[in-house]
Design a protein around this motif. Structure first.
Motif, PDB file in Angstrom:
ATOM      1  N   SER A  68      12.013  72.513   6.599  1.00  0.00           N
ATOM      2  CA  SER A  68      11.706  72.103   5.231  1.00  0.00           C
ATOM      3  C   SER A  68      12.635  72.778   4.230  1.00  0.00           C
ATOM      4  CB  SER A  68      10.241  72.453   4.919  1.00  0.00           C
ATOM      5  OG  SER A  68       9.866  72.004   3.642  1.00  0.00           O
ATOM      6  N   VAL A  69      12.890  74.061   4.438  1.00  0.00           N
ATOM      7  CA  VAL A  69      13.816  74.801   3.571  1.00  0.00           C
ATOM      8  C   VAL A  69      15.223  74.225   3.678  1.00  0.00           C
ATOM      9  CG1 VAL A  69      14.954  77.027   3.216  1.00  0.00           C
ATOM     10  CG2 VAL A  69      12.484  76.940   3.600  1.00  0.00           C
ATOM     11  N   GLU A  70      15.671  73.952   4.897  1.00  0.00           N
ATOM     12  CA  GLU A  70      17.016  73.409   5.102  1.00  0.00           C
ATOM     13  C   GLU A  70      17.195  72.066   4.405  1.00  0.00           C
ATOM     14  OE1 GLU A  70      17.581  73.216   9.287  1.00  0.00           O
ATOM     15  OE2 GLU A  70      17.630  75.400   9.554  1.00  0.00           O
ATOM     16  N   ALA A  71      16.150  71.241   4.428  1.00  0.00           N
ATOM     17  CA  ALA A  71      16.250  69.918   3.811  1.00  0.00           C
ATOM     18  C   ALA A  71      16.486  70.020   2.313  1.00  0.00           C
ATOM     19  CB  ALA A  71      14.984  69.111   4.099  1.00  0.00           C
ATOM     20  N   VAL A  72      15.813  70.967   1.668  1.00  0.00           N
ATOM     21  CA  VAL A  72      16.006  71.138   0.224  1.00  0.00           C
ATOM     22  C   VAL A  72      17.348  71.813  -0.058  1.00  0.00           C
ATOM     23  CG1 VAL A  72      15.106  72.264  -1.862  1.00  0.00           C
ATOM     24  CG2 VAL A  72      13.536  71.153  -0.267  1.00  0.00           C
ATOM     25  N   SER A  73      17.674  72.823   0.718  1.00  0.00           N
ATOM     26  CA  SER A  73      18.952  73.521   0.521  1.00  0.00           C
ATOM     27  C   SER A  73      20.133  72.579   0.683  1.00  0.00           C
ATOM     28  CB  SER A  73      19.073  74.677   1.523  1.00  0.00           C
ATOM     29  OG  SER A  73      18.072  75.637   1.321  1.00  0.00           O
ATOM     30  N   ASP A  74      20.020  71.647   1.649  1.00  0.00           N
ATOM     31  CA  ASP A  74      21.094  70.685   1.921  1.00  0.00           C
ATOM     32  C   ASP A  74      20.996  69.431   1.043  1.00  0.00           C
ATOM     33  OD1 ASP A  74      21.806  72.443   3.895  1.00  0.00           O
ATOM     34  OD2 ASP A  74      20.996  71.254   5.542  1.00  0.00           O
ATOM     35  N   GLU A  75      19.974  69.385   0.180  1.00  0.00           N
ATOM     36  CA  GLU A  75      19.733  68.267  -0.741  1.00  0.00           C
ATOM     37  C   GLU A  75      19.419  66.963  -0.019  1.00  0.00           C
ATOM     38  OE1 GLU A  75      21.812  67.976  -4.376  1.00  0.00           O
ATOM     39  OE2 GLU A  75      22.545  70.031  -4.331  1.00  0.00           O
ATOM     40  N   ARG A  76      18.815  67.082   1.176  1.00  0.00           N
ATOM     41  CA  ARG A  76      18.248  65.911   1.832  1.00  0.00           C
ATOM     42  C   ARG A  76      16.838  65.639   1.314  1.00  0.00           C
ATOM     43  NH1 ARG A  76      17.330  67.366   6.839  1.00  0.00           N
ATOM     44  NH2 ARG A  76      18.159  69.482   6.688  1.00  0.00           N
ATOM     45  N   ALA A  77      16.307  66.593   0.574  1.00  0.00           N
ATOM     46  CA  ALA A  77      15.059  66.441  -0.172  1.00  0.00           C
ATOM     47  C   ALA A  77      15.274  67.098  -1.529  1.00  0.00           C
ATOM     48  CB  ALA A  77      13.893  67.077   0.559  1.00  0.00           C
ATOM     49  N   LYS A  87      15.365  85.803   1.623  1.00  0.00           N
ATOM     50  CA  LYS A  87      16.370  85.082   2.399  1.00  0.00           C
ATOM     51  C   LYS A  87      16.433  83.628   1.949  1.00  0.00           C
ATOM     52  CE  LYS A  87      19.317  84.305   5.735  1.00  0.00           C
ATOM     53  NZ  LYS A  87      20.701  84.821   5.628  1.00  0.00           N
ATOM     54  N   ARG A  88      15.291  82.991   1.797  1.00  0.00           N
ATOM     55  CA  ARG A  88      15.251  81.612   1.318  1.00  0.00           C
ATOM     56  C   ARG A  88      15.766  81.527  -0.120  1.00  0.00           C
ATOM     57  NH1 ARG A  88       9.134  80.169   3.485  1.00  0.00           N
ATOM     58  NH2 ARG A  88       9.654  80.146   5.714  1.00  0.00           N
ATOM     59  N   GLY A  89      15.561  82.601  -0.877  1.00  0.00           N
ATOM     60  CA  GLY A  89      15.987  82.629  -2.274  1.00  0.00           C
ATOM     61  C   GLY A  89      17.486  82.611  -2.470  1.00  0.00           C
ATOM     62  N   GLU A  90      18.245  82.706  -1.388  1.00  0.00           N
ATOM     63  CA  GLU A  90      19.696  82.608  -1.513  1.00  0.00           C
ATOM     64  C   GLU A  90      20.111  81.205  -1.943  1.00  0.00           C
ATOM     65  OE1 GLU A  90      21.275  83.824   2.236  1.00  0.00           O
ATOM     66  OE2 GLU A  90      20.524  85.883   2.058  1.00  0.00           O
ATOM     67  N   THR A  91      19.334  80.194  -1.545  1.00  0.00           N
ATOM     68  CA  THR A  91      19.690  78.807  -1.883  1.00  0.00           C
ATOM     69  C   THR A  91      18.602  78.088  -2.683  1.00  0.00           C
ATOM     70  OG1 THR A  91      18.803  78.059   0.250  1.00  0.00           O
ATOM     71  CG2 THR A  91      21.163  78.524   0.139  1.00  0.00           C
ATOM     72  N   ILE A  92      17.373  78.631  -2.668  1.00  0.00           N
ATOM     73  CA  ILE A  92      16.234  77.980  -3.310  1.00  0.00           C
ATOM     74  C   ILE A  92      15.820  78.744  -4.564  1.00  0.00           C
ATOM     75  CG2 ILE A  92      13.816  77.294  -3.052  1.00  0.00           C
ATOM     76  CD1 ILE A  92      15.579  75.667  -1.268  1.00  0.00           C
ATOM     77  N   ALA A  93      15.609  78.026  -5.665  1.00  0.00           N
ATOM     78  CA  ALA A  93      15.034  78.607  -6.880  1.00  0.00           C
ATOM     79  C   ALA A  93      13.527  78.383  -6.823  1.00  0.00           C
ATOM     80  CB  ALA A  93      15.627  77.945  -8.120  1.00  0.00           C
ATOM     81  N   PHE A  94      12.771  79.459  -6.741  1.00  0.00           N
ATOM     82  CA  PHE A  94      11.324  79.373  -6.596  1.00  0.00           C
ATOM     83  C   PHE A  94      10.601  79.367  -7.937  1.00  0.00           C
ATOM     84  CE2 PHE A  94      12.524  81.474  -2.554  1.00  0.00           C
ATOM     85  CZ  PHE A  94      11.938  80.585  -1.666  1.00  0.00           C
ATOM     86  N   ALA A 198       4.874  78.830  -3.067  1.00  0.00           N
ATOM     87  CA  ALA A 198       5.449  78.349  -4.322  1.00  0.00           C
ATOM     88  C   ALA A 198       6.106  76.989  -4.116  1.00  0.00           C
ATOM     89  CB  ALA A 198       6.482  79.354  -4.834  1.00  0.00           C
ATOM     90  N   MET A 199       6.521  76.379  -5.203  1.00  0.00           N
ATOM     91  CA  MET A 199       7.394  75.213  -5.132  1.00  0.00           C
ATOM     92  C   MET A 199       8.824  75.694  -5.330  1.00  0.00           C
ATOM     93  SD  MET A 199       5.077  72.418  -7.226  1.00  0.00           S
ATOM     94  CE  MET A 199       6.176  71.009  -6.916  1.00  0.00           C
ATOM     95  N   GLY A 200       9.782  74.884  -4.880  1.00  0.00           N
ATOM     96  CA  GLY A 200      11.162  75.304  -5.014  1.00  0.00           C
ATOM     97  C   GLY A 200      12.116  74.133  -5.049  1.00  0.00           C
ATOM     98  N   VAL A 201      13.261  74.364  -5.670  1.00  0.00           N
ATOM     99  CA  VAL A 201      14.310  73.357  -5.791  1.00  0.00           C
ATOM    100  C   VAL A 201      15.636  74.039  -5.473  1.00  0.00           C
ATOM    101  CG1 VAL A 201      14.595  73.797  -8.280  1.00  0.00           C
ATOM    102  CG2 VAL A 201      15.320  71.602  -7.323  1.00  0.00           C
ATOM    103  N   ALA A 202      16.584  73.300  -4.940  1.00  0.00           N
ATOM    104  CA  ALA A 202      17.894  73.879  -4.633  1.00  0.00           C
ATOM    105  C   ALA A 202      18.528  74.430  -5.911  1.00  0.00           C
ATOM    106  CB  ALA A 202      18.807  72.830  -4.011  1.00  0.00           C
ATOM    107  N   LYS A 203      19.100  75.613  -5.819  1.00  0.00           N
ATOM    108  CA  LYS A 203      19.752  76.206  -6.981  1.00  0.00           C
ATOM    109  C   LYS A 203      20.875  75.328  -7.507  1.00  0.00           C
ATOM    110  CE  LYS A 203      18.675  81.078  -6.205  1.00  0.00           C
ATOM    111  NZ  LYS A 203      19.202  82.441  -5.938  1.00  0.00           N
TER     112      LYS A 203
END
Length: 244
Positions: A68-77, A87-94, A198-203
């Motif tokens: 799920s994290v990879e999909a948002v980080s890669d903008e597939r979601a 660690k997730r916060g490297e690519t995700i803005a929470f 939390a909710m999150g979106v790719a930085k």
């Protein structure tokens, strides 16, 4: 909270809002046994956010948090629902968390392990869900014990049993349910972490999009929407996070 058209465009790049849903945490998302459709607190929030943006919603469903994290980080979601982790916060803005869940350890009834402090021992193997929030946390925190990664969080207790491991780690409610089915197991008396969902979106979507999502979450907590969703889905043992 009216949405600026630029914010709508930042989220719904394809014209449809794609929500990354993790079925590995049954506290927040499940699949209906008859229809196969996902349901739960995460899905309720996703629908409310799509309605706020005024765009159709597509659920992009995964079995694990890592996927799920990879999909948002890669903008597939376009956004998703995650436990906050550096660690997730490297690519995700929470956002701030909307729900707090407890992580616990599970052992056999006859285990000599009685406290959390006893878990981190070179003779102990701890089952975790691969890529889960508690996997990331325990990978940093445990210095001596060996971590054994189950393919998904719901598979942790079965992995613990099949491989005759000393400890299983996971979300309290999942462990309690699995322990009740298996028998001869017990939870230790204290949590080892609080999982901040939390909710999150790719930085890469920009700070304005991240701020809009943060504001949405605060409104959903303040209005009672999150509390109502927990009640509606019969979730016990999870609490609405305090206002940020």
């Amino acid at each position: 909270m009216a949405m600026d058209p630029a914010i709508v465009k930042a989220f719904a790049l394809t014209g449809t809002l794609r929500a990354s849903i993790n079925l590995g945490n049954p506290i927040l998302a499940n699949r209906d046994a008859q229809t196969g459709e996902p349901f739960g607190v995460s899905i309720d929030l996703a629908r409310a956010f799509a309605e706020r943006l005024g765009v159709p919603l597509e659920l992009v469903v995964f079995d694990t948090a890592a996927q799920s994290v990879e999909a948002v980080s890669d903008e597939r979601a376009d956004f998703g629902f995650f436990a906050v982790d550096p660690k997730r916060g490297e690519t995700i803005a929470f956002t701030a968390p909307y729900v707090l869940i407890e992580g616990f350890y599970l052992v056999r009834d006859d285990s000599p392990i009685r406290s959390n402090a006893q878990v981190d021992d070179a003779n102990h193997r701890v089952a975790v869900g691969k890529g889960s929030a508690y996997d990331l946390f325990l990978t940093r925190e445990l210095k001596a014990a060996q971590i054994v990664r189950a393919p998904t969080s719901p598979a942790v207790v079965q992995t613990f049993l099949d491989q005759q491991l000393e400890v299983a780690a996971g979300v309290k409610q999942q462990l309690e349910a699995d322990a009740a089915k298996a028998g001869g197991l017990r939870l230790l008396d204290e949590r080892f972490m609080v999982i901040r969902q939390a909710m999150g979106v790719a930085k890469s979507r920009g700070e304005a999009a991240a701020e809009a999502l943060r504001a949405f979450v605060e409104e959903m907590k303040r209005s009672g929407f999150v509390a109502g969703a927990l009640e509606r889905h019969g979730i016990r043992g999870a609490s609405v996070a305090p206002a940020d």
